[in-house]
Write an enzyme that holds these catalytic residues in place. Structure first.
Site, PDB file in Angstrom:
ATOM      1  N   ASP A  68     -47.531 -18.526  11.427  1.00 26.11           N
ATOM      2  CA  ASP A  68     -45.898 -18.684  10.166  1.00 26.11           C
ATOM      3  C   ASP A  68     -46.377 -17.087  10.910  1.00 26.11           C
ATOM      4  O   ASP A  68     -47.344 -15.668  10.683  1.00 26.11           O
ATOM      5  CB  ASP A  68     -46.173 -18.488   9.580  1.00 26.11           C
ATOM      6  CG  ASP A  68     -45.162 -17.423   8.220  1.00 26.11           C
ATOM      7  OD1 ASP A  68     -44.692 -17.322   8.650  1.00 26.11           O
ATOM      8  OD2 ASP A  68     -45.059 -17.801   7.581  1.00 26.11           O
ATOM      9  N   HIS A  76     -48.552 -19.745   4.009  1.00 23.52           N
ATOM     10  CA  HIS A  76     -47.260 -20.010   3.025  1.00 23.52           C
ATOM     11  C   HIS A  76     -46.384 -21.076   2.694  1.00 23.52           C
ATOM     12  O   HIS A  76     -47.004 -21.930   3.920  1.00 23.52           O
ATOM     13  CB  HIS A  76     -45.647 -18.929   3.449  1.00 23.52           C
ATOM     14  CG  HIS A  76     -45.005 -19.079   3.237  1.00 23.52           C
ATOM     15  ND1 HIS A  76     -43.686 -19.951   2.867  1.00 23.52           N
ATOM     16  CD2 HIS A  76     -43.379 -17.759   2.360  1.00 23.52           C
ATOM     17  CE1 HIS A  76     -42.806 -19.801   2.680  1.00 23.52           C
ATOM     18  NE2 HIS A  76     -42.533 -18.768   1.855  1.00 23.52           N
ATOM     19  N   LYS A  81     -36.903  -9.778   7.022  1.00 23.66           N
ATOM     20  CA  LYS A  81     -37.938  -8.814   6.528  1.00 23.66           C
ATOM     21  C   LYS A  81     -38.186  -7.776   8.368  1.00 23.66           C
ATOM     22  O   LYS A  81     -39.664  -8.069   7.728  1.00 23.66           O
ATOM     23  CB  LYS A  81     -39.984  -9.919   6.108  1.00 23.66           C
ATOM     24  CG  LYS A  81     -39.458 -11.389   5.367  1.00 23.66           C
ATOM     25  CD  LYS A  81     -40.624 -12.040   5.693  1.00 23.66           C
ATOM     26  CE  LYS A  81     -40.929 -13.329   4.092  1.00 23.66           C
ATOM     27  NZ  LYS A  81     -40.014 -13.176   3.012  1.00 23.66           N
ATOM     28  N   CYS A 117     -45.150 -18.590  -3.228  1.00 18.88           N
ATOM     29  CA  CYS A 117     -44.447 -20.281  -2.166  1.00 18.88           C
ATOM     30  C   CYS A 117     -46.403 -19.814  -0.965  1.00 18.88           C
ATOM     31  O   CYS A 117     -46.456 -19.890   0.054  1.00 18.88           O
ATOM     32  CB  CYS A 117     -43.627 -19.566  -0.937  1.00 18.88           C
ATOM     33  SG  CYS A 117     -41.554 -19.324  -2.025  1.00 18.88           S
ATOM     34  N   GLN A 170     -44.824 -11.807   8.237  1.00 16.41           N
ATOM     35  CA  GLN A 170     -45.148 -10.864   7.598  1.00 16.41           C
ATOM     36  C   GLN A 170     -45.693  -9.552   9.198  1.00 16.41           C
ATOM     37  O   GLN A 170     -45.970  -8.774   8.689  1.00 16.41           O
ATOM     38  CB  GLN A 170     -46.544 -11.000   6.441  1.00 16.41           C
ATOM     39  CG  GLN A 170     -46.082 -11.872   5.687  1.00 16.41           C
ATOM     40  CD  GLN A 170     -44.900 -11.216   4.651  1.00 16.41           C
ATOM     41  OE1 GLN A 170     -45.091  -9.654   4.798  1.00 16.41           O
ATOM     42  NE2 GLN A 170     -44.503 -11.555   3.599  1.00 16.41           N
TER      43      GLN A 170
END
Lengths: 149, 418
Positions: B202, B123, B231, B374, B205
């Site tokens: 990151d 991202h 999320k 993104c 998700q």
């Protein structure tokens, strides 16, 4: 306003109009604008006549139907228009998007199809991208040719 | 395997009843952007703002004490969920702010000649933050190559790992393809070949189903992990990162103000210890309490059963789209969701722009996302400007998938005039 209204026949027809698609071999002005939301891209080439009218216009568009339709309508209605009329049309289309109606120049009445986009604020940029690129291209051309509006 | 009932699961999410009351079709396939909010989260936030509204770590009155306790209890819940010491959980406004705090803090020690490796499936938050902060110190930002399916090219990465590599920025799960990086495997390789590198992940998700990974964050060969509550069935405006204490100890703060100091004078200011050092200003108190409630909710779920259900739906959608010749569809990352993959189905249909598809399916109550997500370098890798993404969560049903497929077909018929 439903999405069905957004994708009306006139808009799809304008988007499919490929008569001004491509690049000019020797433009007076060129500009590329990207949509930061989705990465769409439009490149516009123009030439300006000595009287400051748009004598040639092409667009190379990698974008959605709305952007394609806007770019196509510019070609079919604003070629040979003055830079002043183009600016007026740009402002009127912006008003149409923001308010659902606006006073479009007679020559540019076709842009009234974008009233259906009013409620879809995320898509306003799609319609305006060709105008932003055209405005930049005109500025470049005016600087190059010495013309100004 | 435990059976999982998505319709019963929906009862935890008031949005479904609200849409039913409005008489609106509601096929929410945009959980990769933001999940719906669970009822316990809404209740916890409303309770705090109704009864215990006050700032934290400042005043001594009853309400302030209660607010501080609730805020710190949220940190405890997060620490338990990820298996970390509580002092290594930093609350932020979200993943993006977390990654920027980390990038700024770690870049402080970089110099010309140092190298930052950034996976090309990241991202933008885990790309641009390094371009801003690390490049300013003279470090070189180098992309980690991907395979044709969009996974990290492990051979290429191995060849890039040297003593000069100081940072490796990874995405645990791609927000476009859903491919999962094996953090144990990749992290161990990085540790062995680039011993000076800090590994930043990151986790936006992956955090929602963290129990699937059956490990504590500190037990993985990584150094930082960031995620967002929105999320994870939680609120917007709050996220967190975990970082190794010894590394955070030497990181300067990105933001100043509030309780992140021990003393301020014009002769110099000294900073508080982590995590406070990185929590400048009034934190997102209500959201953090909601975040704690969301993670409490997640802790009680059967993640294996939910993931199996999600993957079944993702596979059905991907296979249907890929198998229908008139659609001329490319599934980014391929149509196989049988392993190492989260239920994110991104696709491109020749001649149909993602924004047009998303706008048209919206009239059938199908919520999907179109755009570059993104992740422009990943789009470039696939030769695209944009794609359409259906992201699936436990509350989705086969009916949602059928609605999406039918709406996509209708959209294509209209756009292609067939």
């Amino acid at each position: 306003m439903s999405s069905l209204d957004l994708y009306q026949r006139d808009l799809l027809r304008a988007a499919a109009d490929a008569s001004h698609a491509g690049r000019l071999p020797r433009p007076d002005g060129s500009a590329t604008v990207n949509n930061p939301l989705c990465g769409d891209k439009i490149t516009i080439d123009i030439t300006l006549a000595p009287d400051n009218t748009l004598s040639a216009y092409t667009h190379e568009t990698e974008a959605c139907v709305l952007c394609q339709a806007s770019a196509g309508l510019i070609g079919s209605t604003l070629e040979e228009a003055t830079a002043t009329l183009i600016t007026e049309t740009h402002q009127a289309v912006t008003q149409v998007l923001e308010q659902g109606s606006g006073t479009l120049p007679t020559q540019a009445k076709g842009f009234g199809i974008f009233a259906a986009v009013t409620d879809h604020t995320a898509r306003h940029a799609c319609v305006l991208m060709p105008f932003e690129a055209l405005t930049q291209a005109i500025k470049e051309a005016q600087a190059k040719t010495g013309n100004s509006s | 395997m435990t059976s999982f009932d998505p319709l019963a699961f929906r009862n935890h999410f008031p949005a479904f009843a609200a849409m039913r009351d409005e008489g609106r079709d509601f096929h929410y396939l945009d959980s990769g952007a933001s999940t719906l909010v669970a009822a316990p989260v809404i209740a916890a936030m409303a309770d705090h703002d109704t009864r215990l509204r006050a700032n934290v770590h400042r005043s001594v009155h009853y309400w302030a004490e209660q607010a501080t306790q609730a805020f710190e209890a949220a940190r405890d819940t997060l620490a338990a969920y990820f298996g970390t010491p509580r002092a290594e959980i930093v609350l932020t406004s979200g993943t993006t702010q977390a990654l920027n705090i980390i990038a700024y803090g770690l870049s402080d020690g970089l110099q010309t000649g140092d190298e930052v490796l950034v996976a090309a499936d990241n991202h933008h938050a885990n790309i641009v933050s390094w371009q801003i902060h690390a490049a300013a110190k003279g470090a070189t930002i180098t992309p980690i190559a991907l395979t044709p399916l969009g996974q990290i090219d492990e051979d290429a990465l191995a060849a890039q790992l040297t003593d000069k590599v100081r940072i490796v920025a990874l995405s645990h799960i791609s927000n476009v393809t859903g491919w999962e990086v094996d953090l144990n495997k990749i992290g161990s390789m990085i540790r062995a070949k680039a011993p000076n590198a800090a590994i930043i992940v990151d986790g936006a998700q992956s955090a929602c189903h963290w129990p699937l990974f059956e490990t504590a964050l500190p037990d993985l060969p990584i150094d930082f992990y960031a995620c967002s509550a929105h999320k994870m069935f939680g609120p917007t405006g709050v996220g967190m990162f975990w970082g190794r204490g010894d590394l955070m100890e030497n990181m300067p703060p990105l933001l100043g103000g509030g309780e992140m100091i021990t003393n301020v004078s014009f002769d110099g200011t000294s900073f508080a210890q982590p995590p406070t050092r990185f929590e400048a200003g009034t934190p997102p108190i209500t959201q953090a309490i909601g975040f704690g409630a969301a993670v409490g909710f997640l802790t009680g779920l059967d993640h294996r059963a939910i993931r199996a259900h999600e993957v079944t739906l993702a596979s059905r959608l991907a296979a249907t789209l890929a198998a229908q010749p008139p659609l001329d569809t490319t599934i980014l990352g391929g149509a196989d969701f049988s392993r190492d993959r989260a239920p994110l189905v991104s696709f491109a249909i020749t001649g149909c722009h993602p924004h047009d598809i998303c706008q048209l399916v919206d009239r059938n109550g199908v919520a999907m996302r179109g755009g570059h997500h993104c992740a422009q370098p990943l789009m470039t890798h696939f030769g695209l400007l944009a794609s359409t993404r259906a992201s699936i969560a436990g509350y989705n049903t086969p009916d949602d998938i059928d609605a999406a497929i039918n709406a996509i077909k209708d959209a294509i018929n209209l756009l292609k005039g067939t």
